[in-house]
Design an enzyme around this catalytic site. Structure first.
Site, PDB file in Angstrom:
ATOM      1  N   ILE A   1       0.843  -1.210   0.000  1.00 47.42           N
ATOM      2  CA  ILE A   1       0.000   0.000   0.000  1.00 47.42           C
ATOM      3  C   ILE A   1       0.875   1.256   0.000  1.00 47.42           C
TER       4      ILE A   1
ATOM      5  N   LEU B   1      13.088  -2.838   4.319  1.00 41.64           N
ATOM      6  CA  LEU B   1      13.025  -3.921   3.317  1.00 41.64           C
ATOM      7  C   LEU B   1      12.989  -5.303   3.975  1.00 41.64           C
TER       8      LEU B   1
ATOM      9  N   ALA C   1       4.592  -1.635   8.797  1.00 44.13           N
ATOM     10  CA  ALA C   1       4.046  -2.572   9.780  1.00 44.13           C
ATOM     11  C   ALA C   1       4.360  -3.985   9.340  1.00 44.13           C
TER      12      ALA C   1
ATOM     13  N   SER D   1       2.261  -7.008   8.532  1.00 47.15           N
ATOM     14  CA  SER D   1       0.857  -6.854   8.128  1.00 47.15           C
ATOM     15  C   SER D   1       0.082  -8.153   7.923  1.00 47.15           C
TER      16      SER D   1
ATOM     17  N   THR E   1      -6.054  -0.255  10.501  1.00 44.82           N
ATOM     18  CA  THR E   1      -6.874  -1.262   9.826  1.00 44.82           C
ATOM     19  C   THR E   1      -8.232  -1.403  10.495  1.00 44.82           C
ATOM     20  N   ASP E   2      -9.211  -1.877   9.726  1.00 46.42           N
ATOM     21  CA  ASP E   2     -10.546  -2.142  10.305  1.00 46.42           C
ATOM     22  C   ASP E   2     -10.508  -3.313  11.285  1.00 46.42           C
ATOM     23  N   GLU E   3      -9.429  -4.112  11.240  1.00 47.88           N
ATOM     24  CA  GLU E   3      -9.382  -5.305  12.105  1.00 47.88           C
ATOM     25  C   GLU E   3      -9.300  -4.969  13.589  1.00 47.88           C
TER      26      GLU E   3
ATOM     27  N   TYR F   1      -1.621  -9.699  15.128  1.00 41.63           N
ATOM     28  CA  TYR F   1      -1.513  -8.571  14.189  1.00 41.63           C
ATOM     29  C   TYR F   1      -2.477  -7.447  14.582  1.00 41.63           C
TER      30      TYR F   1
ATOM     31  N   THR G   1      -1.776  -5.626  17.865  1.00 45.79           N
ATOM     32  CA  THR G   1      -0.645  -4.677  17.864  1.00 45.79           C
ATOM     33  C   THR G   1      -1.001  -3.412  17.082  1.00 45.79           C
ATOM     34  N   LYS G   2      -1.846  -3.548  16.042  1.00 47.28           N
ATOM     35  CA  LYS G   2      -2.304  -2.344  15.336  1.00 47.28           C
ATOM     36  C   LYS G   2      -3.209  -1.525  16.269  1.00 47.28           C
TER      37      LYS G   2
ATOM     38  N   ARG H   1      -2.335 -14.635  -3.782  1.00 43.15           N
ATOM     39  CA  ARG H   1      -2.002 -16.056  -3.618  1.00 43.15           C
ATOM     40  C   ARG H   1      -2.838 -16.901  -4.576  1.00 43.15           C
TER      41      ARG H   1
ATOM     42  N   ARG I   1      -7.904 -20.670   9.510  1.00 43.66           N
ATOM     43  CA  ARG I   1      -6.987 -19.862  10.324  1.00 43.66           C
ATOM     44  C   ARG I   1      -7.525 -19.831  11.764  1.00 43.66           C
TER      45      ARG I   1
HETATM   46  P1  NAD Z   1       3.218  -4.815   3.533  1.00 46.98           P
HETATM   47  O1  NAD Z   1       3.531  -5.927   4.447  1.00 46.98           O
HETATM   48  O2  NAD Z   1       3.015  -5.080   2.083  1.00 46.98           O
HETATM   49  O3  NAD Z   1       4.358  -3.689   3.630  1.00 46.98           O
HETATM   50  C1  NAD Z   1       4.908  -3.292   4.846  1.00 46.98           C
HETATM   51  C2  NAD Z   1       6.162  -2.469   4.544  1.00 46.98           C
HETATM   52  O4  NAD Z   1       6.708  -2.023   5.791  1.00 46.98           O
HETATM   53  C3  NAD Z   1       7.273  -3.259   3.833  1.00 46.98           C
HETATM   54  O5  NAD Z   1       7.857  -2.485   2.822  1.00 46.98           O
HETATM   55  C4  NAD Z   1       8.275  -3.548   4.934  1.00 46.98           C
HETATM   56  O6  NAD Z   1       9.608  -3.680   4.466  1.00 46.98           O
HETATM   57  C5  NAD Z   1       8.100  -2.304   5.814  1.00 46.98           C
HETATM   58  N1  NAD Z   1       8.493  -2.555   7.201  1.00 46.98           N
HETATM   59  C6  NAD Z   1       8.089  -3.570   8.011  1.00 46.98           C
HETATM   60  N2  NAD Z   1       8.690  -3.487   9.202  1.00 46.98           N
HETATM   61  C7  NAD Z   1       9.480  -2.382   9.160  1.00 46.98           C
HETATM   62  C8  NAD Z   1      10.357  -1.763  10.090  1.00 46.98           C
HETATM   63  N3  NAD Z   1      10.534  -2.267  11.317  1.00 46.98           N
HETATM   64  N4  NAD Z   1      11.017  -0.650   9.718  1.00 46.98           N
HETATM   65  C9  NAD Z   1      10.850  -0.120   8.464  1.00 46.98           C
HETATM   66  N5  NAD Z   1      10.034  -0.662   7.547  1.00 46.98           N
HETATM   67  C10 NAD Z   1       9.362  -1.786   7.890  1.00 46.98           C
HETATM   68  O7  NAD Z   1       1.952  -4.108   4.172  1.00 46.98           O
HETATM   69  P2  NAD Z   1       0.693  -3.424   3.468  1.00 46.98           P
HETATM   70  O8  NAD Z   1      -0.319  -4.445   3.181  1.00 46.98           O
HETATM   71  O9  NAD Z   1       1.177  -2.535   2.406  1.00 46.98           O
HETATM   72  O10 NAD Z   1       0.150  -2.544   4.698  1.00 46.98           O
HETATM   73  C11 NAD Z   1       0.652  -1.236   4.932  1.00 46.98           C
HETATM   74  C12 NAD Z   1      -0.088  -0.622   6.102  1.00 46.98           C
HETATM   75  O11 NAD Z   1      -1.494  -0.587   5.837  1.00 46.98           O
HETATM   76  C13 NAD Z   1       0.073  -1.397   7.405  1.00 46.98           C
HETATM   77  O12 NAD Z   1       0.171  -0.472   8.459  1.00 46.98           O
HETATM   78  C14 NAD Z   1      -1.229  -2.198   7.517  1.00 46.98           C
HETATM   79  O13 NAD Z   1      -1.536  -2.460   8.857  1.00 46.98           O
HETATM   80  C15 NAD Z   1      -2.200  -1.226   6.893  1.00 46.98           C
HETATM   81  N6  NAD Z   1      -3.409  -1.811   6.272  1.00 46.98           N
HETATM   82  C16 NAD Z   1      -3.276  -2.824   5.367  1.00 46.98           C
HETATM   83  C17 NAD Z   1      -4.422  -3.303   4.717  1.00 46.98           C
HETATM   84  C18 NAD Z   1      -4.331  -4.388   3.670  1.00 46.98           C
HETATM   85  O14 NAD Z   1      -5.376  -4.826   3.160  1.00 46.98           O
HETATM   86  N7  NAD Z   1      -3.160  -4.866   3.282  1.00 46.98           N
HETATM   87  C19 NAD Z   1      -5.680  -2.749   5.026  1.00 46.98           C
HETATM   88  C20 NAD Z   1      -5.756  -1.732   5.977  1.00 46.98           C
HETATM   89  C21 NAD Z   1      -4.608  -1.256   6.585  1.00 46.98           C
HETATM   90  O1  DAU Z   2      -8.974  -5.741   6.880  1.00 45.50           O
HETATM   91  C1  DAU Z   2      -7.736  -5.173   6.655  1.00 45.50           C
HETATM   92  C2  DAU Z   2      -6.655  -6.236   6.747  1.00 45.50           C
HETATM   93  O2  DAU Z   2      -6.780  -7.040   5.583  1.00 45.50           O
HETATM   94  C3  DAU Z   2      -5.250  -5.667   6.861  1.00 45.50           C
HETATM   95  O3  DAU Z   2      -5.147  -4.984   8.081  1.00 45.50           O
HETATM   96  C4  DAU Z   2      -4.192  -6.768   6.787  1.00 45.50           C
HETATM   97  O4  DAU Z   2      -2.903  -6.197   6.768  1.00 45.50           O
HETATM   98  C5  DAU Z   2      -4.418  -7.558   5.516  1.00 45.50           C
HETATM   99  O5  DAU Z   2      -3.507  -8.634   5.449  1.00 45.50           O
HETATM  100  C6  DAU Z   2      -5.850  -8.085   5.458  1.00 45.50           C
HETATM  101  O6  DAU Z   2      -6.072  -9.069   6.491  1.00 45.50           O
HETATM  102  P1  DAU Z   2      -6.876 -10.416   6.180  1.00 45.50           P
HETATM  103  O7  DAU Z   2      -6.485 -11.423   7.176  1.00 45.50           O
HETATM  104  O8  DAU Z   2      -8.315 -10.131   5.967  1.00 45.50           O
HETATM  105  O9  DAU Z   2      -6.243 -10.721   4.708  1.00 45.50           O
HETATM  106  P2  DAU Z   2      -5.714 -12.059   4.008  1.00 45.50           P
HETATM  107  O10 DAU Z   2      -5.349 -11.656   2.616  1.00 45.50           O
HETATM  108  O11 DAU Z   2      -4.709 -12.763   4.803  1.00 45.50           O
HETATM  109  O12 DAU Z   2      -7.020 -12.955   3.952  1.00 45.50           O
HETATM  110  C7  DAU Z   2      -8.254 -12.486   3.416  1.00 45.50           C
HETATM  111  C8  DAU Z   2      -9.308 -13.555   3.665  1.00 45.50           C
HETATM  112  O13 DAU Z   2      -9.008 -14.702   2.867  1.00 45.50           O
HETATM  113  C9  DAU Z   2      -9.361 -14.045   5.086  1.00 45.50           C
HETATM  114  O14 DAU Z   2     -10.701 -14.349   5.414  1.00 45.50           O
HETATM  115  C10 DAU Z   2      -8.529 -15.331   5.068  1.00 45.50           C
HETATM  116  C11 DAU Z   2      -8.812 -15.871   3.684  1.00 45.50           C
HETATM  117  N1  DAU Z   2      -7.736 -16.660   3.014  1.00 45.50           N
HETATM  118  C12 DAU Z   2      -6.468 -16.132   3.008  1.00 45.50           C
HETATM  119  C13 DAU Z   2      -5.456 -16.795   2.354  1.00 45.50           C
HETATM  120  C14 DAU Z   2      -4.043 -16.249   2.327  1.00 45.50           C
HETATM  121  C15 DAU Z   2      -8.045 -17.838   2.348  1.00 45.50           C
HETATM  122  O15 DAU Z   2      -9.209 -18.289   2.349  1.00 45.50           O
HETATM  123  N2  DAU Z   2      -7.041 -18.489   1.699  1.00 45.50           N
HETATM  124  C16 DAU Z   2      -5.755 -18.028   1.669  1.00 45.50           C
HETATM  125  O16 DAU Z   2      -4.902 -18.675   1.040  1.00 45.50           O
END
Ligand code: NAD
Ligand code: DAU
Length: 332
Positions: free
Chosen positions: A12, A35, A80, A82, A121-123, A148, A151-152, A191, A271
């Site tokens: 993101i 990284l 984070a 994540s 995050t909404d979580e 996860y 901690t958020k 995935r 999970r």
């Molecule tokens: P990501 O795991 O793809 O990226 C995380 C980035 O943070 C990476 O580039 C990693 O190298 C860096 N990082 C991790 N630990 C670090 C540290 N100690 N110091 C410096 N850099 C560090 O994560 P994402 O999915 O892009 O999520 C980004 C943010 O958005 C997070 O705060 C996550 O909680 C939040 N968020 C994610 C989602 C989602 O659907 N993925 C939804 C809502 C909120």
């Molecule tokens: O809601 C926001 C959050 O969304 C972010 O804060 C997190 O960083 C982000 O990883 C995501 O969390 P989820 O646990 O919802 O995402 P994930 O992609 O791991 O899984 C999405 C849904 O799919 C969840 O219900 C678990 C399920 N799942 C996941 C994987 C990897 C499967 O059914 N099969 C899979 O292989």
């Protein structure tokens, strides 16, 4: 305007960097990222060094953070750990980066009097029943389920305390599940797409009825920019695009899009503590800051995402084997 983007080499964060680079051509962007396995410098390659620079550092490193924060006007804090599945297997990096790292960011913005936007995050709100008419709002009590999300939640609490006790100029956003380019193949949508591309079946946890509220990462970026420019200090804004779908529906859409039989997936172990449903009420962000999502056609957004992974196998292949080895170890 000089912004410091933590975690800007991740999914993101890097999409946000590209968004700001396009939308605010007079801004300077510095990314700070250490990284981890989830960070990839290739995500932010090719940007003009006059407008962009990169610092490889850990957000828990107070000296590095202080130096970087001193030189910017505002910090947008994405960095984070994540991934929920990783947090169940190995919680410590989540406690360290998400809590201690956020503490260091808060101390640095306090010392230097800088603006902070904290990405959450909404979580943090826990989960909803499938038939619950309510959605999450900024008044929903915190009730996180996993290492996860807890901690958020802790990091959000730190931000609120630093605003109230020290007058730190911060806002918070809690967004729903993002999808789009540059997402690590450990996450659900990439995935499944890459499993199909590798000739294997998508893997659904449990019965596949869990619901996620999908938003395109570009819409997350525009929401964050709206809050950064127009948000009220101390406020929390929820970002969501009314994109609720259960996991089974999403897998079926991916299979159909990729020309496969929509039932050609397998069920794997669920999970532990798996949240049932997330749903965002984003009316505050829409009515108070005039934001709205652009990517409201999920089928199209998903098709574009499939195309991105088809065309960028050189980006995801190096991560794929190690990711599937980790899943094999935990039986999912
Ligand atoms: P990501 O795991 O793809 O990226 C995380 C980035 O943070 C990476 O580039 C990693 O190298 C860096 N990082 C991790 N630990 C670090 C540290 N100690 N110091 C410096 N850099 C560090 O994560 P994402 O999915 O892009 O999520 C980004 C943010 O958005 C997070 O705060 C996550 O909680 C939040 N968020 C994610 C989602 C989602 O659907 N993925 C939804 C809502 C909120
Ligand atoms: O809601 C926001 C959050 O969304 C972010 O804060 C997190 O960083 C982000 O990883 C995501 O969390 P989820 O646990 O919802 O995402 P994930 O992609 O791991 O899984 C999405 C849904 O799919 C969840 O219900 C678990 C399920 N799942 C996941 C994987 C990897 C499967 O059914 N099969 C899979 O292989």
């Amino acid at each position: 305007m000089k912004i410091l983007v933590t975690g800007g080499a991740g999914f993101i964060g890097s999409n946000f960097v590209h968004y700001i680079y396009r939308e605010r051509p007079d801004w300077h962007i510095t990314v700070i990222d250490n990284l981890t396995y989830a960070g990839n410098k290739a995500n932010i390659e090719g940007l003009d060094p006059k407008r962009f620079d990169f610092i490889k550092a850990d957000i828990c490193d107070a000296d590095a953070i202080n130096k970087a924060v001193k030189n910017c006007d505002a910090v947008i804090h994405f960095a984070a750990e994540s991934h929920n599945d990783n947090s169940l297997h190995s919680p410590w990096p989540f406690v360290n980066t998400n809590i201690i790292g956020t503490y260091q960011i808060l101390e640095a913005v306090r010392n230097h009097g800088k603006r902070l936007h904290h990405i959450s995050t909404d979580e943090v709100y826990g989960d909803l029943e499938l038939d619950d008419p309510a959605k999450f709002t900024d008044r929903t009590p915190y009730n996180p389920s996993s290492p996860y999300s807890s901690t958020k939640a802790a990091s959000d609490m730190l931000v609120r305390a630093w605003v109230r006790s020290f007058g730190v100029q911060a806002t918070i956003s809690n967004c729903s599940n993002n999808y789009g380019p540059y997402q690590h193949v450990e996450k659900f949508i990439p995935r499944q797409i890459t499993e199909v591309l590798e000739g294997r079946k998508p893997k659904l946890y449990g019965n596949g009825e869990n619901v996620r509220d999908w938003i395109h990462t570009e819409d997350h970026s525009s929401g964050v920019l709206a809050i950064l420019e127009k948000g009220k200090i101390g406020e929390t804004y929820l970002i969501g695009a009314d994109g609720e779908k259960n996991n089974k529906e999403v897998v079926e859409m991916i299979l159909e899009n990729m020309g496969k039989d929509s039932s050609d997936y397998e069920h794997v172990n669920d999970r532990p503590g798996h949240d049932m449903r997330y749903a965002i009420d984003s009316s505050k962000l829409r009515s108070e800051l005039g934001w709205s999502p652009k990517y409201t056609d999920f089928k199209q957004g998903l098709a574009d995402t499939v195309t991105w992974y088809q065309e960028n196998s050189g980006w995801w292949k190096p991560q794929k084997q190690a990711t599937e080895d980790k899943y094999k170890e935990i039986g999912r």
